[in-house]
Design an enzyme around this catalytic site. Structure first.
Site, PDB file in Angstrom:
ATOM      1  N   CYS A   1      72.864  -8.050  78.199  1.00  0.00           N
ATOM      2  CA  CYS A   1      73.233  -6.689  78.585  1.00  0.00           C
ATOM      3  C   CYS A   1      73.815  -6.679  80.003  1.00  0.00           C
ATOM      4  O   CYS A   1      74.913  -7.173  80.209  1.00  0.00           O
ATOM      5  CB  CYS A   1      72.024  -5.763  78.444  1.00  0.00           C
ATOM      6  SG  CYS A   1      72.452  -4.003  78.388  1.00  0.00           S
TER       7      CYS A   1
ATOM      8  N   HIS B   1      69.612  -6.976  72.915  1.00  0.00           N
ATOM      9  CA  HIS B   1      68.444  -7.506  73.620  1.00  0.00           C
ATOM     10  C   HIS B   1      67.536  -8.333  72.703  1.00  0.00           C
ATOM     11  O   HIS B   1      66.638  -7.782  72.067  1.00  0.00           O
ATOM     12  CB  HIS B   1      67.612  -6.352  74.193  1.00  0.00           C
ATOM     13  CG  HIS B   1      68.238  -5.663  75.359  1.00  0.00           C
ATOM     14  ND1 HIS B   1      67.953  -5.993  76.660  1.00  0.00           N
ATOM     15  CD2 HIS B   1      69.127  -4.641  75.413  1.00  0.00           C
ATOM     16  CE1 HIS B   1      68.637  -5.213  77.480  1.00  0.00           C
ATOM     17  NE2 HIS B   1      69.359  -4.382  76.750  1.00  0.00           N
TER      18      HIS B   1
ATOM     19  N   GLU C   1      65.136 -10.252  73.532  1.00  0.00           N
ATOM     20  CA  GLU C   1      63.754 -10.240  74.036  1.00  0.00           C
ATOM     21  C   GLU C   1      62.954  -9.055  73.519  1.00  0.00           C
ATOM     22  O   GLU C   1      61.724  -9.063  73.550  1.00  0.00           O
ATOM     23  CB  GLU C   1      63.748 -10.264  75.570  1.00  0.00           C
ATOM     24  CG  GLU C   1      64.050  -8.956  76.274  1.00  0.00           C
ATOM     25  CD  GLU C   1      65.533  -8.620  76.346  1.00  0.00           C
ATOM     26  OE1 GLU C   1      65.881  -7.590  76.966  1.00  0.00           O
ATOM     27  OE2 GLU C   1      66.350  -9.389  75.775  1.00  0.00           O
TER      28      GLU C   1
END
Length: 230
Positions: free
Chosen positions: A89, A205, A207
């Site tokens: 990002c 994302h 994660e």
């Protein structure tokens, strides 16, 4: 190996990344402050991660100020010497501003912040991330206002010829079309790598998709790829 996660003023996904790498994937993680300039503890087998957020408030352009931080000078050197780097990002935006990846990230075509789950698929297996993901369709969250990847025709042609496009936005069946594009990115591009295939950037994302408690572990295949790269 170990991962270094850089913390800029305005980073808000640094702890998410640390948790995913450390607790979900069992990796060693070192948090790195943006004003420091020492990466001597890392080797080419390790990985530096630029997390999401709003580095320096993104008051100029997203990632434009972070690109000049002392730590980024070392990241550029680390990458140019073959070290592994991942930008997610805002981290992707910083890598483009730093010239480590081609192209730019522009305001979403609908001019609104988007925060939702999207689907992406690997474009090819000519890089370790693509090999790790395989043909699986991944559900990964996005959260950005300026995530529209753009590059001129010559750059796009080079990206395609060199197999540098890592991910494209798609639907749940893996079909790539404008309806599956959350931000108007050129050619539905969600992630790319450099020619040497050691620097990767992506808007979604991973994660945020590593925990069984969140009922989504699709992001693990992406992050695990960096634990196997040589």
């Amino acid at each position: 190996m170990k991962f270094g996660v850089i913390v800029f003023p305005g980073s808000n996904c640094d702890r998410d990344m640390m948790h995913a790498l450390q607790d979900d994937l069992g990796q060693e993680v070192v948090m790195l402050w943006h004003k420091d300039n020492d990466l001597s503890m890392f080797t080419k087998d390790d990985c530096i991660v630029l997390p999401g957020g709003f580095s320096y408030g993104d008051y100029l352009r997203c990632g434009a100020l972070a690109r000049f931080s002392p730590m980024m000078e070392q990241v550029i050197k680390f990458a140019n010497e073959g070290g592994k780097v991942l930008g997610v990002c805002n981290g992707f935006q910083i890598l483009c501003e730093a010239g480590l990846l081609p192209g730019v990230l522009l305001q979403n075509d609908h001019q609104k912040f988007v925060c939702k789950n999207v689907y992406i698929k690997s474009e090819n297996d000519q890089n370790m991330v693509g090999k790790s993901v395989g043909k699986n369709i991944l559900q990964i969250p996005v959260a950005h206002g300026e995530g529209r990847y753009y590059a001129d025709a010559a750059t796009l042609d080079k990206l395609n010829k060199n197999n540098q496009i890592v991910f494209r936005y798609c639907d749940e069946q893996g079909e790539v079309h404008i309806g599956s594009n959350p931000n108007g990115a050129t050619n539905n591009i969600a992630g790319i790598c450099n020619e040497s295939r050691n620097v990767f950037g992506m808007m979604p994302h991973p994660e945020r998709a590593c925990s069984g408690e969140l009922s989504n572990i699709d992001g693990r295949a992406i992050l695990q790829a960096f634990t196997h790269m040589n």
